[in-house]
Structures are given as C-alpha cells and as structure tokens.
Write an enzyme that holds these catalytic residues in place. Sequence first.
Site, PDB file in Angstrom:
ATOM      1  N   ASP A   1      27.713  44.917   9.325  1.00 38.15           N
ATOM      2  CA  ASP A   1      27.536  43.487   9.026  1.00 38.15           C
ATOM      3  C   ASP A   1      26.623  43.275   7.806  1.00 38.15           C
ATOM      4  O   ASP A   1      25.487  42.826   7.934  1.00 38.15           O
ATOM      5  CB  ASP A   1      26.966  42.794  10.269  1.00 38.15           C
ATOM      6  CG  ASP A   1      27.067  41.279  10.197  1.00 38.15           C
ATOM      7  OD1 ASP A   1      27.306  40.748   9.097  1.00 38.15           O
ATOM      8  OD2 ASP A   1      26.887  40.623  11.242  1.00 38.15           O
TER       9      ASP A   1
ATOM     10  N   HIS B   1      28.034  38.135   7.934  1.00 42.06           N
ATOM     11  CA  HIS B   1      28.247  36.817   8.556  1.00 42.06           C
ATOM     12  C   HIS B   1      27.369  35.738   7.909  1.00 42.06           C
ATOM     13  O   HIS B   1      27.633  34.559   8.086  1.00 42.06           O
ATOM     14  CB  HIS B   1      28.124  36.871  10.082  1.00 42.06           C
ATOM     15  CG  HIS B   1      26.731  36.879  10.650  1.00 42.06           C
ATOM     16  ND1 HIS B   1      26.075  38.032  11.032  1.00 42.06           N
ATOM     17  CD2 HIS B   1      25.877  35.872  10.918  1.00 42.06           C
ATOM     18  CE1 HIS B   1      24.891  37.716  11.513  1.00 42.06           C
ATOM     19  NE2 HIS B   1      24.733  36.410  11.455  1.00 42.06           N
TER      20      HIS B   1
ATOM     21  N   SER C   1      18.953  36.953  11.163  1.00 38.09           N
ATOM     22  CA  SER C   1      20.086  37.700  10.638  1.00 38.09           C
ATOM     23  C   SER C   1      19.880  37.933   9.159  1.00 38.09           C
ATOM     24  O   SER C   1      19.500  37.022   8.430  1.00 38.09           O
ATOM     25  CB  SER C   1      21.378  36.936  10.857  1.00 38.09           C
ATOM     26  OG  SER C   1      21.873  37.246  12.121  1.00 38.09           O
TER      27      SER C   1
END
Length: 726
Positions: free
Chosen positions: A223, A87, A654
């Site tokens: 991810d 992402h 992230s």
Amino acid sequence: MKFIFKHLIFAFIYIISLNLIHAGEGIWLPLLLKGMNEQEMQSLGMKMSAEDIYSVNKGSLKDAIAQFGGCTSEVISTQGLLLTNHHCGYGYIQNLSSVENNYLKDGFWAKNKAEEKYCAGLTAMFISRIEDLTTSVLQGVNSQMKESERRAIIEKNIQTILPTIKKQKHEDAFIRSFFNGNQYFAFITITYKDIRLVGTPPESIGKFGSDTDNWVWPRHTGDFSIFRIYAGADNLPADYSPTNKPFTPKHSLPINMTGVNDGDFTMVFGFPGRTNEYLNREGVRQIVEVQNPIRIALRDKTLKILDKHMRADVKTKIQYSAQYATIANAWKKWIGENQGIKFTKGLDKKQNQDVEFTKRVNSNPNFSMYKNILSQLDHHYKESENFNAAKDYYAETFQRNIQIYNFYSIVKKLITSNEKKGVKEFETLRNNYAIDIDGYYQDYQEKIEEEIFANLLQIFYEGCPKELIFPKLKTELSAINLDYFKYTNSLFQSSNFVNADKMKSFLKLEINEMKKALEDDQLWLFYEKMNEFIISDILEKSSQHDEAISDLRRVHMEALMNVFPERKFYPDANSTLRVTYGQVEGFSPKDGACYNSKTYLDGVIEKYIPGDYEFDVPKKLLELYNKKDYGRYAENGKIPLAFIASNHTTGGNSGSPAIDAYGNLIGLNFDRVWEGTMSDINYDRSICRNIMVDARYILFIVDKFAGAGHLIDEMKLVYPKKKKKK
Ligand code: ARG
Ligand code: ASP
C-alpha cells in the site's frame, strides 16, 4: 538461595509486565517528548534523543513529515521525494487516469522528472514549530464561570493571539484545543502546493486483498505510492509552475535495509485524526451498544445490495468500487471495534476506572467539585441516547449510503445561491454544474440507488425512535400500508435529479421554473421536510445535552489528571502531529491462536487467485518470485512484505513512516489489525497492532518490479547492525 532466585524472577517478571503495560498506548505531542517519554523510549531501545525527533534549532525527524490530505507522508530523498500510501494517493491517481492510461490498473512510473504529473489540489503541510499557548488562551477564565462565558472568552483570546504568533511570510498558524479544552497549542505550518505523482504500483499490488483483507492480519498489501514536492527558486511554497524545482528538505529519512525483529523499537510519526480514550463507561457503552449496531446494520444491507449488482455486471463493479470501499472500510472497523471491546472486557475495564475515580474523589475533600461529574455525564448521555440513535439512522439511511443525497444538495445549493446572492450567482453556479453533470453521475445507477433507499428506509422506519421520525414520512407511509418500495418509487419517479438526463433538463430552467418544478418533486420535498425536522426536533433539542457533555468531558479530563497523578496522560488525537511508539510483536487474537509479526512475498503467492479482482497478481511479480530475483532486498532468501507492532495509531496515520531506533525508515503505516480497532476508544496492548509495509518491499517493487532504480539512487540506504536473533 533458591528462595532469593525465585524472588528475583518474580521481580523481573513484574518489571517486564509493568513495561508491557506502559509502552504501546499513547499519542504524544512531539515537543513534550523530552519530559514525558524520552526515557521510556530509550529503555525500549531507541538510540535517539527527543531533540533528534523534534527540534526548533536544527533539522530533526519532524522536518521530514508532512500532512497529505487526511493522511500522512514523509520525505525520503534530498530531492523532495514523498512517500505515502496507495490508498492516500488513490483519488489523485484516479484523476490522472483515463481509459487509455489507467494508472490504477496498470500503475505508473515517471522515467524522469519531466514525466512526473502535477496533482491539482494536493498539498503537503509541514510543521515548523509547536507552541504551548494554554496560559494566554485561558487568560481571564475561571472555574466558577458559566460555560458559555468561558467559551466566549477563549474564542476572543484566540482571535487576539493568532495574529501575534511569530511567523514568516510563507508560514501559517492555527491554534487547537487539547485534553478536551484544558490545554491549547499553536501550530506554525508551511504548506507546499506543487506536488507531482512520481510512481504507483498497480492496484494488484497497492490494493492487493482489497476489501477482503482490509483491517486484516496477516496482510500482503504493497500500500504505497510516491510523489515529489516542487518549490519555487527560493525553495519556498509556490503555485504549480513548470519552472518550479524539486524541494530540498531540511531532513529526509534514510532507509533501513536490514529490517526489524520481534522486540525492536519502532515509532510512528504522523497526523492521527481522532480518538476518544477518556470516555467513561457510559460513553463507550453508547458507541458500542447503540451507535455501532445501527451503523453496521444499515451498511450490512447496503453492501449486500451493492455486492449483488457488482458481481452481476462488470461496469457496475467499476462504477461502485470506490463507493463500496468507503462504505465497507468504516463498517468493518465498527464490527471489529465491538468485538474487541467484548474480547478485552472493555466495558468492565471502564467501569473499574469509574469506580476507582469515584472512590478517590469521595475520599479527598480537595476533589469535592468533581463529585457529580460521572452522574451528570451519565444523565446527559442517557438523555441524548435516542437523539444520537436518530442522528445515525438519518445520516446512514438517507445520506451516507446513497449518492442521491449529493444531487439533492446540488439543487439545494442552487436555490440557496439565488436567495442569498441573487440570480447572477445562481446562473453562474447552474452553468458550472451543467458543464460537469455527466461526471457527477458517472458512478451512479438510479435503479441501484432506489433499491438501497427502499431497503434502508424499512430498517430506518422499524428502528428509529418513533417520536424522531418526521411526520410527513409517517403519514405518507401509513397511507400506503408501509409499502417501502412503492413509496420510494413514487419519490424517485417524480424527481428532477434522479439521473443525469433529468438533471440536465432541470439545469436548463430559470430560477422560477426550477422552483415550480420542485413543487411536485416528491424526493425534493422529502429531503426538505426531513432536514427541517432534523434541525428543529433533533439538533436543537439535543444540543443542550451535547454541549453539556462536551463541558463535562473537559472537567472530567481535568479531574482524571488530578485524581490519578501517577498516570501519564496523552491528549486524544486531533489531526495534529504526534509520535507513538512501541515494539515489533505478534499477538494472540483468541485462545489457542497466535500471529507472527512479519509476512513475506510468499504469502502473496498463497493468496493468489488468477483473474480475481482482489487477489490477482501481476505477471512480472510472479516471474520475480519464481526466479527469486530479489536483488538486495531479501531477508534470509525471502522478500519481507509487512509487519505489525504495538504503535498506537488511528485513521490519519496512514502513510506515516515507521521509524527505527536510529531514525531510519523501516516501514510505511497503513492499517491496524481487526481485533484491535477498538484502540480508538480503549487501547489494549494485548491485541492492538498497527500494520506497516516493510520498506524493503517498497524498494523491491520500485527497483525490480517497476524498473525505477533511478529513484532508489536518490535515497539513502543504510545497514544498521542487526541484533542477534534470540
Ligand atoms: N483500513 C485502512 C484505513 O482505515 C485502509 C483503507 C483503505 N483500503 C480499503 N480497502 N478500503 O484507512
Ligand atoms: N487506514 C487508516 C488510515 O487511512 C489507518 C488506521 O485507521 O489505522 O489512516
């Protein structure tokens, strides 16, 4: 004997519970670990020293960590291979994709370095050094002076100090405030500008579970995506060139192939964006009771409308999926935040802290200057409550949930460029927009935007404090008996920028014709009047409270540190490099329920819905699963997929590496559990967990699924001895 034994047990439980209270919370500055955290980290099982994590004298873990857009990334090979989330790479992967080569849908794997794809605009920023500049930045400041005076001195000091910071030609520096303006640190950075896409799994792995599973545990999302840093012949940052060389890092992270167990030490090293852990009760109450409900209600409506259209039509689905994901991400976080505050009695906890603070301040004459802080804070929070509510109402209704505002902004920029820089600048800008205009409207449908606008307008009108609704809107809506749909339709009908065709014609006009056309453009006039009002009647009037609050929060922070000397304080996140640490552990989200700390590929198969846009599984992955073709990546016959731990993370973390006791990569951070998203305003070890992809799942996908074993050959795989399972 029995008696002593009982006491020993009590003492033991007490020590354990103390330990539980302290580990987990905290977003620490790497250069202060030695004094503040090293001992605790080692008592939790860490086998490194603070110097192994952050050093200016030798290669250390920090040299493998780079800021990657708003995310974090880490170097995992001596040839500059860079790991981050899917992402986080999403926008770049999307830019490189086309209908024929849809890397989002199908994934992408460069077979060799020549096939790696340059990502324009992408940078990776490393930290060379951090310096405490508090004394020099606060030179000449004292506690008696007015806040405006204080600010001016600090600003001037920073401007004087910045050019004197020692740095090399290829380095930059910035200074940032910590603890709400009580401390200042400089960051000396190196930014690489030639970053290329090496590989990404398809969305059905990298975004598996999509919005339904977002913020949710148990999780099964792979991810991750992989890039490579390129540098000039001297290994220093260089603009893109085909002759650039793979970057040789000062440090790259070895990869732990034996995984983690409950209780194992973990740390997350990265660039957390923003937290507000030291708000008093009223500060948290306003977020939870005023701002979050407004934002949630408006996004609820938007998402329902989008979902209806996206389900009905495939093209719409494609067009709006990124927009939907962005709106849904924060929406879901705020819902979780409110639930978590309620579940952990967060407001009561804050209240107790405020009470204890007041008690200590009142009983110690040295703290007399702090006597009125909380009451003053509360006063300004209360005074600004309606303003803050209105700010959220305006932003969510007319800006964030619809795209039409972007097109208004384009027109505004054109008009302003003419006024500020003259007609030549205007024409250049206009022609540039004209070239790209189809791209701007590519993921946009006028009818959908109009429907959202009208629906949100109603919620806005019924909820926004009456005195803060701009007069033009009040008059015009009243004149048609609050018919929100008719009103919205009249705005859209008359506008020059509600679709690509109209905008194209508009961009052919000369400046005077444009201005003329805008005289009858009701949507333009709506936004113009709205923005004027926001500036004069909301921002200007609330700024005295906003400034007072920010000054009071600085003093409150200073007071907390003086009044609670037994507490260890960490500065709120501010997008600078930080270390957080904790242990692998499950949690109990509610009475009678309990989550394990690890998931496996088996869970992907459990969630599999053939053909579904969120839960489809690639054929190849099913085959590998069915044949149990797991290579060296399995753990007890299963492929480990994700795990959770009590590391205190937030947005911006992230893509951060999860690191084991020895400094090896064991996972890739990408999310938090829904129950604990209130960690940004009130961390609570009982339910706050970060979510990481297991490093072995990443390697399994790279090697077995994608057949990119040559990338594994670049990495250093290590097999630390596993502790016996208890
Ligand atoms: N919740 C994670 C974070 O805040 C992941 C967001 C991306 N994924 C998504 N489905 N929108 O960034
Ligand atoms: N998903 C977040 C990010 O993109 C991480 C988090 O909020 O926990 O940074």
